[in-house]
Scaffold this motif. Structure first.
Motif, PDB file in Angstrom:
ATOM      1  N   VAL A 162       0.813  -0.943   0.129  1.00 28.69           N
ATOM      2  CA  VAL A 162       0.109  -0.566   0.038  1.00 28.69           C
ATOM      3  C   VAL A 162       0.857   1.474  -0.176  1.00 28.69           C
ATOM      4  N   ARG A 163       1.679   1.414   0.548  1.00 28.20           N
ATOM      5  CA  ARG A 163       2.539   1.997   1.008  1.00 28.20           C
ATOM      6  C   ARG A 163       3.843   2.602  -0.674  1.00 28.20           C
ATOM      7  N   ARG A 164       4.039   1.543  -1.724  1.00 25.99           N
ATOM      8  CA  ARG A 164       4.326   1.504  -2.622  1.00 25.99           C
ATOM      9  C   ARG A 164       3.592   2.764  -3.909  1.00 25.99           C
ATOM     10  N   ILE A 165       2.082   1.682  -3.458  1.00 26.79           N
ATOM     11  CA  ILE A 165       0.903   2.257  -4.063  1.00 26.79           C
ATOM     12  C   ILE A 165       1.477   3.467  -4.319  1.00 26.79           C
ATOM     13  N   ASP A 166       0.704   4.182  -2.803  1.00 35.26           N
ATOM     14  CA  ASP A 166       0.583   5.465  -1.983  1.00 35.26           C
ATOM     15  C   ASP A 166       1.503   6.190  -3.060  1.00 35.26           C
ATOM     16  N   GLY A 210      -4.029  -7.077  -9.201  1.00 30.38           N
ATOM     17  CA  GLY A 210      -5.043  -5.799  -9.134  1.00 30.38           C
ATOM     18  C   GLY A 210      -3.402  -4.628  -8.888  1.00 30.38           C
ATOM     19  N   LEU A 211      -3.954  -3.174  -8.286  1.00 31.92           N
ATOM     20  CA  LEU A 211      -3.568  -2.394  -7.720  1.00 31.92           C
ATOM     21  C   LEU A 211      -1.921  -2.858  -7.789  1.00 31.92           C
ATOM     22  N   SER A 212      -1.064  -3.953  -7.058  1.00 37.77           N
ATOM     23  CA  SER A 212       0.050  -4.137  -7.189  1.00 37.77           C
ATOM     24  C   SER A 212       0.823  -4.503  -8.004  1.00 37.77           C
ATOM     25  N   ASN A 213       0.121  -5.293  -8.753  1.00 37.89           N
ATOM     26  CA  ASN A 213       0.382  -5.658 -10.118  1.00 37.89           C
ATOM     27  C   ASN A 213       0.812  -5.189 -10.948  1.00 37.89           C
ATOM     28  N   GLU A 214      -0.155  -3.781 -10.905  1.00 34.51           N
ATOM     29  CA  GLU A 214      -0.590  -2.666 -12.028  1.00 34.51           C
ATOM     30  C   GLU A 214       0.485  -1.276 -11.830  1.00 34.51           C
ATOM     31  N   SER A 215       1.195  -1.694 -10.651  1.00 36.15           N
ATOM     32  CA  SER A 215       1.955  -0.015 -10.031  1.00 36.15           C
ATOM     33  C   SER A 215       3.445  -1.224 -10.351  1.00 36.15           C
ATOM     34  N   ALA A 216       3.240  -2.560 -10.692  1.00 40.32           N
ATOM     35  CA  ALA A 216       4.238  -3.120 -10.265  1.00 40.32           C
ATOM     36  C   ALA A 216       5.265  -3.557 -12.270  1.00 40.32           C
ATOM     37  N   HIS A 217       3.785  -3.845 -13.094  1.00 40.66           N
ATOM     38  CA  HIS A 217       4.450  -4.252 -13.600  1.00 40.66           C
ATOM     39  C   HIS A 217       4.459  -3.142 -15.009  1.00 40.66           C
ATOM     40  N   GLU A 218       3.446  -1.660 -14.334  1.00 44.44           N
ATOM     41  CA  GLU A 218       3.098  -1.161 -15.957  1.00 44.44           C
ATOM     42  C   GLU A 218       2.743   0.434 -14.797  1.00 44.44           C
ATOM     43  N   GLU A 219       4.310   0.662 -14.824  1.00 43.07           N
ATOM     44  CA  GLU A 219       4.500   2.062 -13.905  1.00 43.07           C
ATOM     45  C   GLU A 219       3.609   2.894 -14.358  1.00 43.07           C
ATOM     46  N   HIS A 220       4.108   3.234 -16.028  1.00 42.09           N
ATOM     47  CA  HIS A 220       3.711   4.396 -16.571  1.00 42.09           C
ATOM     48  C   HIS A 220       1.798   4.468 -16.235  1.00 42.09           C
ATOM     49  N   ALA A 221       1.158   3.516 -15.781  1.00 40.13           N
ATOM     50  CA  ALA A 221      -0.379   3.972 -15.761  1.00 40.13           C
ATOM     51  C   ALA A 221      -0.313   4.420 -14.276  1.00 40.13           C
ATOM     52  N   ILE A 222       0.407   5.029 -13.373  1.00 38.73           N
ATOM     53  CA  ILE A 222       0.050   5.847 -12.292  1.00 38.73           C
ATOM     54  C   ILE A 222       0.877   6.584 -12.087  1.00 38.73           C
ATOM     55  N   GLY A 223       1.921   6.581 -12.314  1.00 39.05           N
ATOM     56  CA  GLY A 223       2.957   7.670 -12.043  1.00 39.05           C
ATOM     57  C   GLY A 223       4.412   8.320 -13.011  1.00 39.05           C
ATOM     58  N   ALA A 224       4.032   7.335 -13.725  1.00 44.47           N
ATOM     59  CA  ALA A 224       5.521   7.442 -14.506  1.00 44.47           C
ATOM     60  C   ALA A 224       5.009   8.361 -16.256  1.00 44.47           C
ATOM     61  N   ALA A 225       3.776   8.497 -16.238  1.00 44.57           N
ATOM     62  CA  ALA A 225       3.733   9.590 -17.614  1.00 44.57           C
ATOM     63  C   ALA A 225       4.404  10.840 -17.019  1.00 44.57           C
ATOM     64  N   GLU A 226       5.115  11.588 -16.185  1.00 43.02           N
ATOM     65  CA  GLU A 226       4.983  13.067 -15.815  1.00 43.02           C
ATOM     66  C   GLU A 226       6.415  12.855 -16.158  1.00 43.02           C
ATOM     67  N   ASN A 227       7.377  11.720 -16.792  1.00 44.58           N
ATOM     68  CA  ASN A 227       8.485  11.836 -17.133  1.00 44.58           C
ATOM     69  C   ASN A 227       8.883  11.493 -18.419  1.00 44.58           C
ATOM     70  N   ALA A 228       7.840  11.176 -19.220  1.00 44.63           N
ATOM     71  CA  ALA A 228       7.551  10.543 -20.258  1.00 44.63           C
ATOM     72  C   ALA A 228       7.656  11.808 -21.547  1.00 44.63           C
ATOM     73  N   ASP A 229       8.356  10.861 -22.457  1.00 50.72           N
ATOM     74  CA  ASP A 229       7.916  12.862 -23.962  1.00 50.72           C
ATOM     75  C   ASP A 229       6.549  12.629 -23.765  1.00 50.72           C
ATOM     76  N   ASP A 230       6.247  14.246 -24.730  1.00 51.49           N
ATOM     77  CA  ASP A 230       5.024  14.492 -24.575  1.00 51.49           C
ATOM     78  C   ASP A 230       3.786  13.693 -24.769  1.00 51.49           C
ATOM     79  N   GLU A 231       4.528  13.094 -26.518  1.00 48.03           N
ATOM     80  CA  GLU A 231       3.131  12.112 -26.956  1.00 48.03           C
ATOM     81  C   GLU A 231       3.114  11.159 -26.255  1.00 48.03           C
ATOM     82  N   THR A 232       3.431  10.187 -25.280  1.00 43.92           N
ATOM     83  CA  THR A 232       3.610   9.141 -24.414  1.00 43.92           C
ATOM     84  C   THR A 232       2.457   9.893 -23.230  1.00 43.92           C
ATOM     85  N   ARG A 233       2.913  11.319 -22.202  1.00 45.38           N
ATOM     86  CA  ARG A 233       2.519  12.223 -21.164  1.00 45.38           C
ATOM     87  C   ARG A 233       0.795  12.198 -21.598  1.00 45.38           C
ATOM     88  N   THR A 234       0.598  12.464 -23.433  1.00 54.37           N
ATOM     89  CA  THR A 234       0.015  12.585 -23.778  1.00 54.37           C
ATOM     90  C   THR A 234      -1.558  11.580 -23.567  1.00 54.37           C
TER      91      THR A 234
END
Length: 655
Positions: A8-12, A238-262
């Protein structure tokens, strides 16, 4: 809460990395600014800090209620139009800041609820092992089976009586028809049912009890495996798998390029929608009495795929944006207020009434009955022997007081006196001035004898007397011994008229002085070891006190040592169970164990972490937790998990 808090702390923390776009300007209405401030405060209350634990269900519901999530979809701030998924637009509209805060609050609440669900499933699964062991003992021992038969005999008699009554009523037995007819019919029913019971128990009188134990054990095993499968499925999908396998789905979009962020800017909303759908589906199957263990994963998957939210909203974040926050909050509220309580109630009811061990009243009523029956006899003996008991208690108290005073307090005082060089407490077998007085007396006696009987008839000078004194101090009694040798030539005559008696008395005094010198040497040795003798005198009393204290502590007081030993035993059992789970686990092509095995593994690591916290030193425990986290990570692969377990056996076997 072991790994649940870590998850929970990692997802949060990943949700904390999301920055809602277009913060409100000062030109916004005061009501809008007040609401955004309120939402920001509620979001902070849902965050999981380093020292905070999971929020309870009622607190999450209260926060959702206080948030008053809006009933309309978001309003686009850039183009000032409402977003419609069926309308083709050239550019992606941006949601309002208030709408983003609502989604972030829902995401935080979902994270808290996700952790609460995981923790609840663990807490419902782990105690089942105690009940399973209870039924195993009954099945494996005739003694336990017989005891269980006695304990439950009133319940079986009550059930038998109800069956007789219902059978009697079914045959038309009524008191209105006459007591004789009713009695004869009741006797026939009882006889028939008794014969049927005898026929069922012809093989063994305890066969029915062992069959019941086997049936209840299987029921508990099914509940345990279903809960473990549900736990593993939630962690794997669930959330644990999403945050671990697809980190771009939760918090990584801010560090991507414009197209990926959009493209992925709002995909975290789809993750939240998917997680809520998944929790509802898992609870629905777990609470379904017809669910089969082998088809649990497929059944949950079918429910998730058939959910109206899944296809249109759980694939991309842009479609999830069209969901009204109120609808998302309503389904979140449904999980909190219905799914989770129903799961807890159903599992608890099944364990208590269907498959769990009997209640304490059922288990202990024979012992209580025996105690009540024998209480009158015990009371009568106590009254008749009242004086003897009072005398025994009084003498016991006096003995304890005397022992404490004579064997503990007094030796302790002597030891303290020895340490402080207390003269009154010194060990001594010779008075301090005795040897000095006897030496002076011997010196005077020899000098007087030499003066009275000078050698060769001449008077002694002061030099001669001083020389005699110095020789006497060294033990030389030559003047007396020369006279004694001379007097011994005629002992009878000289004993009467000579100086033989005086010479003998001087030698007796010399012997006394020699004995006192020897005693003085022994006295010096005793004084040099006085502290040792003091501790030797104190040791018996201290050992007896320590033995009595430990006996009382183990019997009536805290059993910390025993509990520590039990925790160490629990560590070994948990590591053994983990080894067995991994040895029998099903592994897919990605080298990952099945959801059921993963759930069982996490239950054991939860017990392992709790036991290690109370057993291992703090620094060793931190290293142990690092190993546990690697063991809990199913994505690491089956081989790596096995190597981690082997390393834990090697590293912590001694501890």
């Amino acid at each position: 809460m072991s790994f649940v808090i870590d998850q929970v702390r990692r997802i949060d923390s990943q949700f904390d990395g999301i920055t809602p776009s277009l913060p409100p300007s000062t030109s916004e209405p005061s009501s809008t600014l007040a609401r955004t401030t309120r939402l920001e405060s509620l979001i902070k209350s849902l965050s999981l800090g380093p020292s905070r634990s999971l929020l309870p269900a009622h607190r999450i519901r209260s926060i959702l209620s206080d948030a008053q999530v809006s009933q309309t979809c978001h309003t686009c701030k850039v183009y000032n139009v409402s977003y419609d998924v069926h309308t083709e637009t050239a550019k992606q509209p941006e949601p309002s800041y208030e709408h983003e805060l609502e989604w972030l609050l829902l995401s935080k609440a979902t994270t808290q609820l996700y952790g609460l669900v995981l923790h609840t499933m663990i807490e419902q699964t782990i105690p089942l092992d105690d009940d399973i062991w209870y039924w195993d003992d009954i099945r494996s021992s005739y003694r336990y089976a017989g005891l269980y038969s006695i304990q439950t005999s009133p319940l079986r008699f009550w059930a038998w009586s109800k069956d007789v009554w219902h059978d009697l009523r079914r045959r038309g037995g009524r008191l209105e028809d006459g007591w004789t007819k009713f009695y004869e019919l009741a006797r026939d029913v009882v006889r028939q049912r008794s014969l049927a019971d005898i026929q069922r128990r012809v093989v063994s009188p305890l066969a029915l009890v062992r069959e019941e134990a086997l049936r209840k054990r299987k029921g508990l095993e099914k509940i345990k495996l279903l809960n473990a499968n549900a736990l593993g499925y939630l962690l794997g999908e669930g959330l644990s798998n999403e945050s671990a396998h697809e980190e771009h789905a939760i918090g990584a979009a801010e560090n991507a390029d414009d197209e990926t962020r959009t493209k992925n800017r709002h995909k975290w909303k789809a993750t939240v929608v998917k997680s809520i759908t998944l929790m509802e589906a898992v609870f629905r199957e777990v609470n379904n009495p017809d669910t089969k263990l082998d088809s649990f994963d497929d059944a949950v998957t079918n429910l998730v795929v058939e959910d109206p939210w899944w296809k249109p909203y759980a694939s991309t974040g842009s479609e999830a944006m069209t969901l009204k926050p109120e609808v998302v909050a309503a389904r979140l509220e449904n999980v909190i207020s219905k799914c989770l309580p129903n799961y807890t109630t159903r599992t608890t009811t099944l364990v208590r009434k269907e498959y769990g061990r009997p209640s304490r009243i059922v288990r202990y009523w024979p012992a209580v009955t025996v105690a009540l029956i024998s209480s009158s006899t015990i009371l009568r003996v106590a009254v008749n022997r009242k004086e003897d008991i009072i005398t025994w208690i009084r003498e016991l108290g006096a003995t304890v007081i005397d022992f404490w005073s004579n064997w503990v307090v007094e030796p302790l005082k002597k030891v303290i006196g020895t340490i402080r060089h207390d003269e009154s407490a010194e060990v001594s077998i010779l008075s301090k001035r005795s040897l000095e007085g006897d030496r002076a007396s011997l010196e005077r006696m020899v000098v007087d004898f030499a003066i009275q009987h000078p050698p060769e008839g001449r008077n002694l000078t002061e030099v001669d007397i001083a020389d005699i004194r110095s020789k006497v101090r060294e033990g030389d009694l030559t003047p007396v011994l020369v006279a004694y040798e001379r007097e011994m030539q005629a002992p009878l005559k000289n004993a009467v008229t000579g100086n033989l008696i005086q010479a003998l008395l001087v030698q007796i005094q010399k012997t006394k002085v020699d004995i006192e010198v020897a005693m003085s040497g022994i006295d010096s040795i005793l004084k040099s070891q006085e502290l040792l003798f003091g501790f030797i005198g104190l040791t018996p009393g201290v050992l007896v006190c320590i033995g009595v204290y430990r006996s009382i502590k183990n019997t009536f007081g805290s059993r910390r040592g025993l509990k520590r030993h039990e925790k160490q035993g629990q560590l070994i059992r948990s590591l053994r169970n983990i080894d067995r789970i991994l040895a029998a686990a099903s592994v897919n092509k990605y080298e990952e164990i099945s959801y059921k095995d993963h759930g069982l593994l996490l239950c054991e690591t939860h017990i392992l972490r709790l036991s290690a916290r109370q057993t291992l030193p703090p620094r060793v425990f931190r290293d142990f937790v690092v190993e546990l986290r690697e063991l809990e990570d199913v994505r690491a692969g089956y081989e790596r998990m096995n190597r981690t377990l082997e390393r834990m056996w090697r590293a912590y076997a001694r501890v």
